[in-house]
Scaffold this motif. Structure first.
Motif, short mmCIF file in Angstrom:
data_model
loop_
_atom_site.label_atom_id
_atom_site.label_comp_id
_atom_site.label_asym_id
_atom_site.label_seq_id
_atom_site.Cartn_x
_atom_site.Cartn_y
_atom_site.Cartn_z
N ALA A 1 2.77 10.22 -42.40
CA ALA A 1 2.96 10.28 -40.94
C ALA A 1 4.25 11.04 -40.59
CB ALA A 1 3.00 8.87 -40.35
N LEU A 2 5.31 10.79 -41.35
CA LEU A 2 6.57 11.51 -41.11
C LEU A 2 6.40 13.00 -41.39
CD1 LEU A 2 9.14 8.97 -42.59
CD2 LEU A 2 8.88 9.60 -40.18
N ASP A 3 5.71 13.35 -42.48
CA ASP A 3 5.46 14.76 -42.79
C ASP A 3 4.67 15.43 -41.67
OD1 ASP A 3 6.83 14.65 -45.18
OD2 ASP A 3 5.02 14.37 -46.40
N ALA A 4 3.65 14.75 -41.14
CA ALA A 4 2.85 15.31 -40.05
C ALA A 4 3.72 15.52 -38.81
CB ALA A 4 1.67 14.40 -39.73
N ALA A 5 4.57 14.55 -38.50
CA ALA A 5 5.46 14.67 -37.33
C ALA A 5 6.44 15.83 -37.52
CB ALA A 5 6.20 13.37 -37.08
N ILE A 6 6.97 15.97 -38.72
CA ILE A 6 7.90 17.07 -39.01
C ILE A 6 7.18 18.40 -38.85
CG2 ILE A 6 9.18 18.21 -40.87
CD1 ILE A 6 9.90 15.32 -41.84
N ASN A 7 5.96 18.50 -39.36
CA ASN A 7 5.19 19.74 -39.23
C ASN A 7 4.92 20.08 -37.78
OD1 ASN A 7 5.07 20.24 -41.98
ND2 ASN A 7 3.18 19.10 -42.26
N ARG A 8 4.53 19.07 -36.98
CA ARG A 8 4.29 19.32 -35.55
C ARG A 8 5.56 19.80 -34.86
NH1 ARG A 8 1.44 14.58 -35.93
NH2 ARG A 8 3.18 13.37 -35.09
N ARG A 9 6.67 19.16 -35.14
CA ARG A 9 7.93 19.56 -34.49
C ARG A 9 8.40 20.92 -34.98
NH1 ARG A 9 10.85 15.41 -31.64
NH2 ARG A 9 9.54 13.57 -31.59
N THR A 10 8.15 21.24 -36.23
CA THR A 10 8.52 22.55 -36.75
C THR A 10 7.73 23.64 -36.04
OG1 THR A 10 9.11 21.64 -38.92
CG2 THR A 10 8.61 23.99 -38.83
N ARG A 11 6.42 23.41 -35.86
CA ARG A 11 5.60 24.39 -35.13
C ARG A 11 6.07 24.52 -33.69
NH1 ARG A 11 1.55 21.62 -37.79
NH2 ARG A 11 0.82 20.67 -35.85
N LEU A 12 6.38 23.40 -33.06
CA LEU A 12 6.87 23.42 -31.68
C LEU A 12 8.19 24.19 -31.60
CD1 LEU A 12 6.56 22.45 -28.76
CD2 LEU A 12 7.77 20.37 -29.43
N ARG A 13 9.08 23.95 -32.55
CA ARG A 13 10.36 24.65 -32.57
C ARG A 13 10.16 26.15 -32.74
NH1 ARG A 13 13.71 27.52 -35.00
NH2 ARG A 13 15.93 27.18 -34.99
N GLU A 14 9.25 26.52 -33.64
CA GLU A 14 8.98 27.94 -33.87
C GLU A 14 8.43 28.60 -32.61
OE1 GLU A 14 6.42 27.75 -37.27
OE2 GLU A 14 8.12 27.55 -38.66
N ARG A 15 7.52 27.90 -31.91
CA ARG A 15 6.98 28.46 -30.67
C ARG A 15 8.05 28.60 -29.61
NH1 ARG A 15 2.37 24.49 -30.16
NH2 ARG A 15 3.14 24.35 -28.04
N LEU A 16 8.92 27.61 -29.49
CA LEU A 16 10.00 27.68 -28.51
C LEU A 16 10.97 28.81 -28.84
CD1 LEU A 16 11.54 26.60 -26.07
CD2 LEU A 16 12.64 24.95 -27.60
N ALA A 17 11.33 28.94 -30.11
CA ALA A 17 12.24 30.02 -30.51
C ALA A 17 11.60 31.38 -30.26
CB ALA A 17 12.62 29.86 -31.98
N GLN A 18 10.31 31.47 -30.56
CA GLN A 18 9.58 32.72 -30.34
C GLN A 18 9.54 33.04 -28.84
OE1 GLN A 18 5.35 32.58 -31.24
NE2 GLN A 18 5.61 34.48 -32.41
#
Length: 108
Positions: A65-82
């Motif tokens: 569950a923590l890995d999934a949450a980290i992956n979701r937040r990483t994708r969100l961060r990448e989209r925001l940075a982009q």
């Protein structure tokens, strides 16, 4: 009396530590009958990789569950940075008005 109080304080500390590590109340409830074992000095290994061990399933589920949450937040961060640095070509093709310079948010 003092020994009982010390034991209760130890249990509260253990529960607090496990919650801090990311386990949930439901996780703790599922292995409540074994939490007292963590008060041993040294505590037994918890969450071994042995299949069929209930505690390892609890820890394994929480790690997943923590890995999934980290992956979701990483994708969100990448989209925001982009988005903050400007739209990509793929994004511009999905949004033709942005390709023409309309609707961009480069000023944020």
């Amino acid at each position: 009396m003092k020994r009982r109080l010390t034991k209760r304080c130890s249990s509260v500390r253990i529960i607090g530590d496990l919650l801090t590590f990311g386990l949930t109340i439901e996780d703790l409830r599922s292995c409540a009958d074994r939490l007292h074992l963590l008060a041993q000095d040294p505590p037994p290994r918890c969450g071994s990789a042995e299949p069929g061990v209930s505690t390892s399933r609890v820890v394994g589920r929480r790690l997943a569950a923590l890995d999934a949450a980290i992956n979701r937040r990483t994708r969100l961060r990448e989209r925001l940075a982009q988005r903050a640095s400007g739209e990509t070509d793929a994004s511009a093709s999905r949004h033709p008005s942005r390709a023409a310079g309309k609707g961009t948010t480069a000023a944020w």
